[in-house]
Scaffold this active site. Structure first.
Site, mmCIF file in Angstrom:
data_model
loop_
_atom_site.group_PDB
_atom_site.id
_atom_site.type_symbol
_atom_site.label_atom_id
_atom_site.label_comp_id
_atom_site.label_asym_id
_atom_site.label_seq_id
_atom_site.Cartn_x
_atom_site.Cartn_y
_atom_site.Cartn_z
ATOM 1 N N SER A 142 0.483 -1.003 0.076
ATOM 2 C CA SER A 142 0.322 0.164 0.100
ATOM 3 C C SER A 142 0.569 1.143 0.233
ATOM 4 C CB SER A 142 -1.209 -0.011 1.657
ATOM 5 O OG SER A 142 -1.488 1.651 1.140
ATOM 6 N N TYR A 155 -2.104 -1.474 9.914
ATOM 7 C CA TYR A 155 -2.565 -2.109 8.695
ATOM 8 C C TYR A 155 -0.548 -1.279 8.320
ATOM 9 C CZ TYR A 155 -4.381 -1.102 3.513
ATOM 10 O OH TYR A 155 -4.215 -1.677 2.837
#
Length: 258
Positions: A142, A155
């Site tokens: 990401s 995350y």
């Protein structure tokens, strides 16, 4: 006539988290490029819908369960005798809270899916691809895999770790003809992002539309969301011979959020 390097004819691709979002979009892109596609995930119904649409195979699998992952790769390999591509895409957003207030059970659960689950898949893919002397692994990191972000510590940690694992495995598997790269999507439109916006709006006490503009669309050079199919096409680049000399790489797909 030389074969089109963007094609995946005769190749089998495993996509985890394949029932929706980026996984579903990539299944369509890979199938259009000629691949036999295996979509994996926890819920059978969406997987079967995607598999039917792309002429592929649906296999239920919880990536955080190592025995499930071993069974997934054994079943996938039995289809053609090979596993040529892995899109290591299954994952969740994790707790949305400041570090000091994060629920540690939720934090650890996020790591177990996003990182430990990814590792289970990487181990099986590495064994199969090393033995066959070829393959392409694509880890779904990401933009948060290269920069920290408030409220998203679990995350962020999992996605930073995937970048390091990508570079490690590229060095380990390169001598065996296996390439390992990572994609770093920015803000991708879809149900997952809608849920994150709703949770942020509740946590921050302000409208989702305001958070969307301030944090996701206005900060991008192209002033818009990334479409899941755009991530799928970037995955095709890494999966195919278009990137035959590229390994240990990471690519932003983020509409210019720099």
């Amino acid at each position: 006539m030389t074969q089109d390097p963007s094609r995946l004819d005769g190749k089998l691709a495993v996509i985890t988290g394949g029932g929706s979002g980026i996984g579903e979009a990539t299944a369509h892109v890979f199938a259009q490029a000629g691949a036999t596609v295996v979509v994996a995930g926890r819920r059978a119904e969406p997987l079967e819908k995607v598999a039917k649409a792309v002429g592929g195979h649906a296999i239920t699998c919880d990536v955080s369960d190592q025995s499930d992952v071993r069974a997934l790769f054994a079943k996938a390999k039995a289809i053609t005798g090979r596993v040529d591509v892995l899109l290591n895409n299954a994952g969740g957003p994790g707790p949305i809270a400041p570090v000091a207030e994060a629920d540690m059970d939720d934090w650890v659960a996020c790591m177990h899916i996003n990182l430990v689950g990814a590792m289970y898949c990487l181990q099986e893919a590495a064994k199969i691809m090393t033995a066959q002397g070829a393959g392409s692994i694509i880890n779904m990191s990401s933009l948060m895999g290269i920069q920290g972000y408030p409220m998203r510590s679990a995350y962020v940690a999992s996605k930073f770790a995937l970048i390091g694992i990508t570079e490690t495995m590229a060095r380990e598997l390169g001598p065996h003809g296996v390439r390992v790269n990572a994609l770093m999507p920015g803000a991708v439109s879809g149900e997952n992002m809608d849920r994150i916006l709703a949770r942020r709006a509740e946590a921050e006490g302000r409208p989702a539309a305001e958070i969307e503009k301030e944090n996701y669309t206005d900060v991008a050079a192209l002033k818009r969301w990334v479409d899941p199919s755009e991530v799928g096409r970037a995955a095709l680049y890494y999966a195919s011979d278009l990137s035959s000399a590229i390994t240990g790489d990471k690519m932003k797909v983020d509409c210019g959020r720099f």
